[in-house]
Design a protein around this motif. Structure first.
Motif, mmCIF file in Angstrom:
data_model
loop_
_atom_site.group_PDB
_atom_site.id
_atom_site.type_symbol
_atom_site.label_atom_id
_atom_site.label_comp_id
_atom_site.label_asym_id
_atom_site.label_seq_id
_atom_site.Cartn_x
_atom_site.Cartn_y
_atom_site.Cartn_z
ATOM 1 N N UNK A 166 0.841 -1.188 0.000
ATOM 2 C CA UNK A 166 0.000 0.000 0.000
ATOM 3 C C UNK A 166 0.879 1.241 0.000
ATOM 4 N N UNK A 167 0.477 2.244 -0.754
ATOM 5 C CA UNK A 167 1.229 3.498 -0.759
ATOM 6 C C UNK A 167 0.868 4.311 0.483
ATOM 7 N N UNK A 168 1.838 5.046 1.052
ATOM 8 C CA UNK A 168 3.221 5.248 0.586
ATOM 9 C C UNK A 168 4.219 4.239 1.151
ATOM 10 N N UNK A 169 3.710 3.194 1.808
ATOM 11 C CA UNK A 169 4.613 2.219 2.414
ATOM 12 C C UNK A 169 5.368 1.409 1.361
ATOM 13 N N UNK A 170 4.742 1.223 0.207
ATOM 14 C CA UNK A 170 5.335 0.374 -0.829
ATOM 15 C C UNK A 170 6.711 0.854 -1.271
ATOM 16 N N UNK A 171 6.932 2.161 -1.251
ATOM 17 C CA UNK A 171 8.240 2.652 -1.713
ATOM 18 C C UNK A 171 9.367 2.187 -0.802
ATOM 19 N N UNK A 172 9.065 1.956 0.470
ATOM 20 C CA UNK A 172 10.078 1.405 1.382
ATOM 21 C C UNK A 172 10.182 -0.109 1.206
ATOM 22 N N UNK A 173 9.029 -0.761 1.052
ATOM 23 C CA UNK A 173 9.003 -2.208 0.869
ATOM 24 C C UNK A 173 9.871 -2.631 -0.304
ATOM 25 N N UNK A 174 9.790 -1.876 -1.386
ATOM 26 C CA UNK A 174 10.408 -2.286 -2.646
ATOM 27 C C UNK A 174 11.753 -1.626 -2.930
ATOM 28 N N UNK A 175 12.261 -0.863 -1.960
ATOM 29 C CA UNK A 175 13.530 -0.158 -2.173
ATOM 30 C C UNK A 175 14.473 -0.403 -1.005
ATOM 31 N N UNK A 176 15.670 -0.840 -1.299
ATOM 32 C CA UNK A 176 16.678 -1.004 -0.254
ATOM 33 C C UNK A 176 17.146 0.386 0.186
ATOM 34 N N UNK A 177 17.007 0.680 1.466
ATOM 35 C CA UNK A 177 17.358 2.012 1.958
ATOM 36 C C UNK A 177 18.867 2.238 2.028
ATOM 37 N N UNK A 178 19.644 1.154 1.920
ATOM 38 C CA UNK A 178 21.107 1.307 1.944
ATOM 39 C C UNK A 178 21.542 2.070 0.702
ATOM 40 N N UNK A 179 22.138 3.260 0.919
ATOM 41 C CA UNK A 179 22.515 4.119 -0.192
ATOM 42 C C UNK A 179 23.697 4.980 0.253
ATOM 43 N N UNK A 180 24.858 4.678 -0.243
ATOM 44 C CA UNK A 180 26.073 5.369 0.192
ATOM 45 C C UNK A 180 26.007 6.863 -0.064
ATOM 46 N N UNK A 181 25.524 7.255 -1.242
ATOM 47 C CA UNK A 181 25.478 8.678 -1.587
ATOM 48 C C UNK A 181 24.541 9.448 -0.665
ATOM 49 N N UNK A 182 23.357 8.878 -0.419
ATOM 50 C CA UNK A 182 22.409 9.544 0.478
ATOM 51 C C UNK A 182 22.957 9.611 1.896
ATOM 52 N N UNK A 183 23.612 8.546 2.329
ATOM 53 C CA UNK A 183 24.179 8.528 3.679
ATOM 54 C C UNK A 183 25.169 9.676 3.860
ATOM 55 N N UNK A 184 26.046 9.859 2.896
ATOM 56 C CA UNK A 184 27.049 10.925 2.992
ATOM 57 C C UNK A 184 26.418 12.307 2.846
ATOM 58 N N UNK A 185 25.370 12.395 2.041
ATOM 59 C CA UNK A 185 24.661 13.668 1.888
ATOM 60 C C UNK A 185 24.029 14.097 3.206
ATOM 61 N N UNK A 186 23.368 13.137 3.878
ATOM 62 C CA UNK A 186 22.739 13.461 5.158
ATOM 63 C C UNK A 186 23.782 13.695 6.254
ATOM 64 N N UNK A 187 24.928 13.038 6.144
ATOM 65 C CA UNK A 187 26.010 13.282 7.091
ATOM 66 C C UNK A 187 26.425 14.748 7.044
ATOM 67 N N UNK A 188 26.657 15.277 5.837
ATOM 68 C CA UNK A 188 27.082 16.673 5.701
ATOM 69 C C UNK A 188 26.031 17.628 6.247
ATOM 70 N N UNK A 189 24.761 17.345 5.980
ATOM 71 C CA UNK A 189 23.691 18.200 6.496
ATOM 72 C C UNK A 189 23.663 18.170 8.021
ATOM 73 N N UNK A 190 23.805 16.971 8.582
ATOM 74 C CA UNK A 190 23.759 16.830 10.037
ATOM 75 C C UNK A 190 24.921 17.568 10.697
ATOM 76 N N UNK A 191 26.121 17.424 10.157
ATOM 77 C CA UNK A 191 27.285 18.078 10.751
ATOM 78 C C UNK A 191 27.155 19.599 10.692
ATOM 79 N N UNK A 192 26.555 20.093 9.632
ATOM 80 C CA UNK A 192 26.350 21.533 9.512
ATOM 81 C C UNK A 192 25.324 22.022 10.517
#
Length: 620
Positions: free
Chosen positions: A383-409
């Motif tokens: 069911x949407x919007x849950x399906x986007x998490x069900x069908x997508x692996x959240x492991x993402x190196x680029x996103x992880x580093x992007x959020x790291x920079x935002x958090x540190x700032x």
């Protein structure tokens, strides 16, 4: 031991003896082995001790799993998950769906630990149990499940009313039990196999007082087994209840659980020697067993279940100052900090520590598992919007580093880096120790030790739940949850203020006009929808999607046993099956096999079981 063997010889089935490794190397010896009896005595090791056997207060699987074999419930489930009579022989619900009536089975006995009769099981036993559970001074951890549905139960629990007769549970006569609900609850029948709906004899409860459930003598039994021996950190012995109403379906006559703090390490070889009848096979030795021509036929995969695992962020840290709880609290309240860790978590790498051969079958990207509930043929997780998490692996190196920079700032001048991330683990689970090291290395390598310092902390298995998770003694922790009833609410409710994982409402930045956390408001809206089931389920899906989107938790996996593989002389397809309640914890209906099921046999029988389950559910 000789005396024990002689005693057990009267409760066995004729068959060949277990074939030893030496026999398997010599076909002639194996074929000529004389027939003898297989003892229906089940032996196992354990390392995590029970903290109570008072089933009216616990929600620990370890504890209510034991109680499930000692006390029966109103209904039960067969091996395909079809509901069947238990202590209730029949039941009905009123036209307005508010009043449920159960006819109690006549002649069922409460017995003491020595097997002597104490009283008959009657409707009042369920009333007395509920009164105990709803007395807040007893601190029952399952009270919230009961008062979420029973009329006036929450008011009684909160002492807004003091007359228990106003609560919606009544003994209409000796064998007629009636529950009146606050609102129509389509899944109520699925709730009554949970511990808060267990019975207790009120007279016995009054006699023993606070000693109830402190040992096996301060407990009564009406289930398939009696706890004959209870010696904490030594052994527990369950014996078949000779006064049990359905004793012809109890085949295993004795269950011996022996304590050993090194159980997870010692059990495999003890099983191979024939000293015990069940052993989890940790991934560290799985290859060795798989490549051994004898041992490979002793092991099989565990069937995946409905317990889900996730890594929880703690918004109410109560750990020692050396791990900087104040700094952690500042960091965890930053959504970009959480999202950096969320996207840096490689669940497949983590799962390889438990299931190196087929990790994908257990990986889960949501809290609620697949195939639990559906809406008009559509699985809840799609069911949407849950399906986007069900069908997508959240492991993402680029996103992880992007959020790291935002958090540190955003945390510059507010939090100190690297942030110490206290991550305890249970030393009684070999895979958990390995997984903690994998996660530490993997996430630190990706995000950098300038950002986080994951500090793994080994803790003993006994008391782990109370001393770590419940005590708030962690920053990031592998947790799990199993369903209590057949509704998605059972997976979302634990994260509300009254739930087991009751910290999300403390997260900063989510308060709404009514001074409640947005997630709590979303859950309450879903719970309030009692007529339109489709709308109700969709609202829960939206709430769960929000919960994951904001990285309150990192979903990880579905259950597959303590480890992914097991050596066992029990047939997993003989056991009772239910995604919720306690039925799946029962030994009733199971037999000890001559030899363990291997992986090939398991795969064939799993397919057969799935087909038969589908047929059984269709025919309900």
């Amino acid at each position: 031991m000789l005396a024990l063997i002689l005693i057990l010889s009267g409760c066995s089935a004729k068959t060949k003896p277990p074939v030893t490794p030496e026999d398997q190397k010599d076909p002639l010896r194996a074929d000529e082995a004389p027939e003898e009896e297989i003892s229906q005595e089940y032996r196992r090791l354990y390392s995590g001790e029970l903290t109570t056997i008072n089933y009216l207060v616990t929600v620990s699987t370890n504890e209510f799993g034991e109680a499930a074999n000692l006390v029966d419930t109103l209904v039960d489930y067969d091996q395909y998950g079809v509901v069947k009579p238990g202590l209730a022989t029949e039941w009905s619900v009123s036209d307005d769906k508010l009043v449920w009536t159960f006819k109690i089975r006549e002649g069922v006995k409460w017995v003491r630990h020595d097997g002597s009769e104490y009283a008959e099981v009657v409707a009042q036993d369920f009333v007395d149990a509920m009164e105990y559970i709803l007395d807040s001074t007893n601190e029952s951890a399952s009270a919230n499940i009961a008062y979420s549905v029973i009329k006036n139960a929450e008011k009684y629990y909160n002492k807004e009313i003091t007359d228990f007769s106003e609560v919606g549970v009544k003994a209409k006569d000796k064998y007629t039990l009636e529950y009146t609900l606050e609102r129509p609850t389509h899944y109520f029948l699925s709730m009554v196999t949970y511990v808060c709906f267990f019975p207790v004899n009120g007279q016995f409860l009054e006699e023993v007082g606070e000693s109830f459930g402190t040992d096996n003598e301060n407990l009564l039994y009406n289930g398939a087994y009696i706890m004959e021996t209870f010696e904490p950190q030594n052994k527990r012995v369950l014996v078949a209840n000779e006064n049990y109403w359905d004793k012809e379906n109890v085949y295993i006559k004795k269950i011996i659980s022996t304590y050993n703090k090194e159980a997870s390490t010692l059990a495999p070889e003890m099983f191979a020697r024939g000293d015990i009848d069940n052993a989890d096979i940790p991934s560290a030795i799985l290859d060795e067993w798989m490549n051994d021509p004898v041992k490979k036929d002793l092991i099989r995969p565990n069937r995946t279940g409905y317990y889900t695992y996730f890594y929880a962020f703690n918004f109410d840290p109560k750990f020692p100052e050396e791990f900087e709880p104040d700094n952690w609290e500042k960091a965890v309240n930053n959504v970009n900090f959480r999202k950096a860790l969320f996207h840096a978590f490689d669940r497949r790498a983590a799962m390889l520590t438990a299931e190196p051969y087929d990790p994908d079958k257990r990986i889960l990207n949501t809290i609620t598992p697949k195939n639990f509930v559906d809406v008009e043929g559509v699985d809840y997780t799609q069911l949407e919007p849950l399906a986007k998490f069900t069908n997508t692996d959240s492991f993402n190196k680029d996103l992880a580093l992007e959020f790291k920079e935002k958090a540190m700032e955003e945390l510059k001048g507010k939090a100190n880096f690297p942030v110490k991330v206290l991550m305890p683990y249970n030393t009684g689970v070999v895979e958990w120790a390995n997984r903690a090291q994998v996660i530490e290395q993997q996430m630190e390598n990706l995000l950098g030790i300038d950002f986080i310092d994951i500090m793994i902390d080994p803790k003993p298995p006994t008391g782990f739940l109370s001393e770590v998770r419940r005590a708030g003694n962690y920053a990031l922790l592998e947790c799990n949850w199993g369903p209590d009833y057949a509704d998605p609410e059972t997976y979302t409710d634990p994260f509300t203020p009254d739930g087991t994982y009751n910290w999300p409402h403390l997260a900063e930045g989510y308060k709404e006009k009514n001074n409640k956390n947005k997630y709590e408001n979303m859950i309450n809206e879903a719970k309030a929808e009692l007529v339109d089931t489709k709308k109700r389920v969709n609202l829960f899906a939206e709430a769960e999607a929000f919960f994951i989107e904001e990285a309150f938790v990192i979903p990880y996996a579905v259950s597959g046993g303590t480890t992914g593989y097991v050596a066992s002389r029990l047939n997993p397809f003989e056991s009772q099956f239910s995604p919720f309640g306690v039925a799946s914890e029962r030994f009733k209906g199971q037999r000890i096999m001559e030899k363990p099921m291997n992986s090939e046999e398991f795969t064939i029988q799993l397919a057969e079981w799935e087909n038969k389950r589908a047929e059984a559910l269709t025919g309900q």
